[in-house]
Design an enzyme around this catalytic site. Sequence first.
Site, PDB file in Angstrom:
ATOM      1  N   ASP A   1       0.836  -1.201   0.000  1.00  0.00           N
ATOM      2  CA  ASP A   1       0.000   0.000   0.000  1.00  0.00           C
ATOM      3  C   ASP A   1       0.875   1.257   0.000  1.00  0.00           C
ATOM      4  O   ASP A   1       0.571   2.243  -0.676  1.00  0.00           O
ATOM      5  CB  ASP A   1      -0.931   0.002   1.230  1.00  0.00           C
TER       6      ASP A   1
ATOM      7  N   HIS B   1      -5.516  -3.564   5.415  1.00  0.00           N
ATOM      8  CA  HIS B   1      -5.102  -3.880   4.045  1.00  0.00           C
ATOM      9  C   HIS B   1      -6.273  -4.445   3.243  1.00  0.00           C
ATOM     10  O   HIS B   1      -6.256  -5.596   2.823  1.00  0.00           O
ATOM     11  CB  HIS B   1      -3.914  -4.848   4.058  1.00  0.00           C
TER      12      HIS B   1
HETATM   13  C1  LMR Z   1      -2.639  -6.602  -3.104  1.00  0.00           C
HETATM   14  O1  LMR Z   1      -2.853  -5.593  -2.436  1.00  0.00           O
HETATM   15  O2  LMR Z   1      -2.239  -6.550  -4.271  1.00  0.00           O
HETATM   16  C2  LMR Z   1      -2.816  -7.957  -2.466  1.00  0.00           C
HETATM   17  O3  LMR Z   1      -3.440  -7.816  -1.225  1.00  0.00           O
HETATM   18  C3  LMR Z   1      -3.542  -8.928  -3.332  1.00  0.00           C
HETATM   19  C4  LMR Z   1      -4.976  -8.545  -3.612  1.00  0.00           C
HETATM   20  O4  LMR Z   1      -5.836  -9.447  -3.602  1.00  0.00           O
HETATM   21  O5  LMR Z   1      -5.267  -7.384  -3.880  1.00  0.00           O
END
Ligand code: LMR
Length: 293
Positions: A130, A157
Amino acid sequence: MKLNPLVSSLSLYDIAGTPGVAADVSHVNTRSEVAGYQGEGELGKALEGADVVIIPAGVPRKPGMTRDDLFNINAGIVKSLCTAISKYCPKALVNMISNPVNSTVPIAAEVFKKAGTYDEKRLFGVTTLDVVRAKTFYAGKANVPVAGVNVPVVGGHAGITILPLFSQATPKANLDHDVIVALTKRTQDGGTEVVEAKAGKGSATLSMAYAGALFADACLKGLNGVPDVVECSFVQSNVTELPFFASKVRLGKNGVEEVLGLGALSDYEKQGLENLKPELLASIEKGIKFAKQ
Ligand code: LMR
């Protein structure tokens, strides 16, 4: 991780196919010794002696899915890996990448508590991707070299739980509010952007590997006594009323040395913080409930 000069021994584990990956990686001319382990019978050997365990296991999203849609499969995988960690390397720093991170970190905590090995300083949800995305997108809009950009990302997240703090981004740029809103949304949807572009062939792997390696490097630097190593991570926290929360964390010889506060937030970020709390709390509680079953 094979490129990391702080790594002396690199163990690769999967349910199948690991010897080939290990043979391939082992030819890279850096100092670490590489070993591949496959199948549950070899999990103990893979974990023994580890200082850092990175867990990217499980299934990825397909277009239209949220990270939480992976819960039913990945929660069980994480639970059994953490059970093995508590047995074979209870002192290791655990870098949790498997989604949904907002739930898998609380699952890990519960598994470790049950085994009597929980140390909140040693459990991390990896949210570095992120931060990586926020830096990339901000540099593009602010028209500054990305190498010098810093943007803290807090919360969790998944979707709106990912809260980039562009008001604290450096170098400063006077971006319009609608640009900040668009940057925030793009950071929150960064994973989905990749999932859709891959059109059913998985989620981010290359940028995730980069971000995972950056975070593990920060953990290793902390373990090695390098001062002032600060990264954002989803950890047990008192920063808000939520039991787990991502914010800046100072890393040291025992893992988390200090969970840093949020700093000054813009009104838009304050609102984003309030908006994310119910979803993040529900994901945390879902993980705890699953692990207690
Ligand atoms: C991401 O942020 O790329 C990972 O958490 C995978 C997803 O499923 O987005």
